[in-house]
Design a protein around this motif. Structure first.
Motif, mmCIF file in Angstrom:
data_model
loop_
_atom_site.group_PDB
_atom_site.id
_atom_site.type_symbol
_atom_site.label_atom_id
_atom_site.label_comp_id
_atom_site.label_asym_id
_atom_site.label_seq_id
_atom_site.Cartn_x
_atom_site.Cartn_y
_atom_site.Cartn_z
ATOM 1 N N ILE A 1 0.760 -1.087 -0.099
ATOM 2 C CA ILE A 1 -0.033 0.052 0.072
ATOM 3 C C ILE A 1 1.056 1.127 -0.278
ATOM 4 N N ASP B 1 1.965 5.357 -0.302
ATOM 5 C CA ASP B 1 1.261 6.975 0.268
ATOM 6 C C ASP B 1 2.507 7.753 0.104
ATOM 7 N N SER C 1 -2.781 9.816 1.991
ATOM 8 C CA SER C 1 -3.763 8.530 1.436
ATOM 9 C C SER C 1 -4.220 7.952 2.562
ATOM 10 N N HIS C 2 -3.499 7.468 3.283
ATOM 11 C CA HIS C 2 -3.804 6.352 4.288
ATOM 12 C C HIS C 2 -3.780 6.845 5.757
#
Length: 565
Positions: A176, A178, A212-213
């Protein structure tokens, strides 16, 4: 077991490393739990004695002529002294983040013996910075020198603003990505009330923002994640006759490594706020004898509802008595007692004691030898919470410790140090952990503008409770690794650095969790002016485990700006 951090915290990520070269020039021990670890106690008293020495010097300092206030020396220095000191600092301040692994760097080479320490990061290498100063400063080109006054207060401010793209913020098999913004303000200020009474603050305060996260932050919601670097300190130094006294409050807010038993997920990170309030005194009894005493209250709060079992209070009293009739070799005895109390009964309260002797001897003009050893005794209360809720550890400790360090300046270009030790410290997955460890570092000036360092570590750690049937209880762990870093001053303003890290972690009785990690780094630093600098960095981590499904790759691109007021 491979650490699964929720995300790496990135304040000053391109510059977070400190040079192991500093450790090569100073005999320091490997770190573990402050207040419990004899080596940490010894380091504190060494640092406090140095602080007393600087207080004596600065009390006589006169502000005249072409001088600059040097926060690292704690005194006003002439332009000539400043230039000489700058050259040394350029040697010591290589940007070696990848060579000092910690929860912040992205490396999995955490030190098992320091997981229970909330006062600093758990990297494998020696902590080279002062107990009373933050672990990172934003002024690699100015080396702590300021000359700004606000009335009677000497002030130094350093600002770092960085942006990082991280391709795998959880460092997992399913990446993931970011973008993270990091802002850091370093503050160094002091107010000399009288000739011998000084009020000072040194702190690193920062804010991270995940675009983003934010939900994957180690603590908080990640939108605006505050960090206070370990070592940030407000202190009041007083001279009372022959006794130098420091009243201090040391605070930090940062991610900690969790190797505990919660939910069977034994390695992750969580946030912790830690505050140390203490009074330390150094009494030069006569020309040969000196006594130092430190009384500290540590209050630590874990952030997040799932980590409240780590909340604790610890009160420690330590003393060090030294004898040095020739002001060269030193013979001493030191130790103390700590009372540990957890807010919840998941982990066990304890009374911990250590005491021993040490000797420090210069061998010629370029070698320092230090040996210390003694006894450790940990008396834990009987657990009231049993597995699977808690470890249920009933172990007490009656053991020994030793620390040996040899530091040698081979010549003007080469210096190296070796540290070997055995000691116990408190743990999060059991009552305590006992570790044998070795650190070695070599630093050299390869040629004009080029500096090269090699460092290596070995650690074997054994927790007090091992239960192969319960994956989160703890396991014997062997770790070793090596780091290389080269930095080259291409021009007076442009510096290039590159490094490589290899680390291996072998867990006994835990099939499939052994891992190898390879790390590569590249740094480019440019001094825009005497006060401003730009840095660009790249990090690449490859983690191989015996469980192929847990392999991961991470790329990090970092851009930052330093400005010193």
């Amino acid at each position: 077991m491979l650490i699964k951090h929720s995300r790496p915290i990135s304040i000053g990520a391109c510059l977070l490393g400190t040079a192991i070269a500093i450790a090569c020039l100073m005999p320091q021990e490997a770190k573990a739990q402050f207040g419990i670890s004899p080596s940490q106690t010894s380091n504190f008293f060494n640092d406090f004695r140095n602080r007393t020495s600087q207080m004596k010097k600065t009390a006589q300092a006169a502000r005249s002529g072409d001088v600059v206030y040097d926060y690292e020396k704690g005194a006003y220095v002439s332009q000539e002294d400043q230039e000489g000191f700058q050259g040394l600092q350029q040697l010591l301040r290589s940007d070696r983040e990848i060579s000092q692994p910690s929860v912040r760097s992205g490396s999995s080479a955490f030190a098992a013996r320091s997981v229970g320490d909330y006062t600093t990061y758990s990297g494998q290498y020696n902590q080279a910075l002062s107990y009373f100063a933050p672990t990172y400063t934003s002024d690699p080109f100015m080396s702590g020198k300021r000359n700004m006054k606000l009335g009677p207060v000497n002030v130094g401010l350093g600002l770092y603003q960085g942006f990082e793209y991280n391709s795998n913020i959880r460092r997992s098999a399913i990446p993931i990505s970011d973008v993270i913004s990091s802002t850091l303000l370093n503050v160094s200020a002091n107010y000399r009330l009288t000739q011998n009474n000084v009020l000072s603050i040194t702190a690193g305060l920062g804010v991270d923002h995940s675009f983003s996260h934010p939900e994957l932050a180690a603590y908080g919601n990640g939108n605006y994640l505050m960090n206070i670097l370990p070592g940030s300190t407000l202190a009041f130094d007083i001279k009372a006759g022959p006794v130098y006294i420091t009243i201090y409050d040391r605070f930090s807010l940062r991610p900690a490594t969790n190797n505990a038993f919660v939910g069977g997920a034994s390695n992750s990170s969580f946030g912790v706020f830690s505050n140390d309030f203490g009074i330390a005194a150094n009494w030069q009894i006569n020309s040969a004898w000196a006594l130092a005493v430190n009384l500290t209250n540590n209050d630590s709060k874990a952030l997040g509802s799932n980590n409240q079992q780590f909340n604790r209070t610890m009160n420690s009293l330590h003393a060090s008595l030294t004898y040095s009739p020739a002001a060269t070799w030193v013979l001493g005895t030191e130790g103390g007692i700590s009372l540990l109390s957890y807010e919840q009964p998941t982990l066990n309260d304890a009374t911990m004691f250590n005491w021993g002797a040490f000797v420090s001897v210069p061998l010629g003009k370029s070698t320092v030898f230090k040996l210390s050893g003694g006894l450790q005794s940990f008396d834990f209360k009987t657990p009231t919470v049993l597995p699977p809720t808690g470890p249920g550890d009933t172990s007490d400790l009656s053991g020994y410790y030793y620390n040996l360090s040899i530091t040698n300046q081979l010549n003007a270009r080469f210096s190296h140090t070796l540290s070997v030790g055995h000691e116990s410290s408190i743990n999060l997955a059991s009552n305590y952990v006992t570790s044998d460890f070795v650190n070695y570092g070599l630093s050299m000036i390869a040629w004009k503008g080029g500096r090269f360092s090699i460092s290596g570590y070995y650690e074997y750690s054994k927790p007090s409770l091992i239960d192969p049937t319960f994956a989160g209880t703890g396991h014997n762990l062997t770790q070793f690794g090596v780091d290389f870093y080269y930095t080259h001053q291409i021009t007076s303003k442009l510096r290039l650095g590159s490094g490589y890290h290899f680390g291996r972690a072998d867990y006994f009785e835990l099939i499939g969790s052994d891992s190898d990690q390879h790390g590569f780094s590249l740094d480019l630093n440019y001094a825009v002016s005497a006060k401003a600098g730009v840095n660009i960095g790249y990090r690449h981590f490859i983690t191989d485990t015996k469980q192929a499904s847990a392999d991961s790759t991470q790329n990090r691109f970092i851009m930052g700006l330093n400005y010193n007021f």
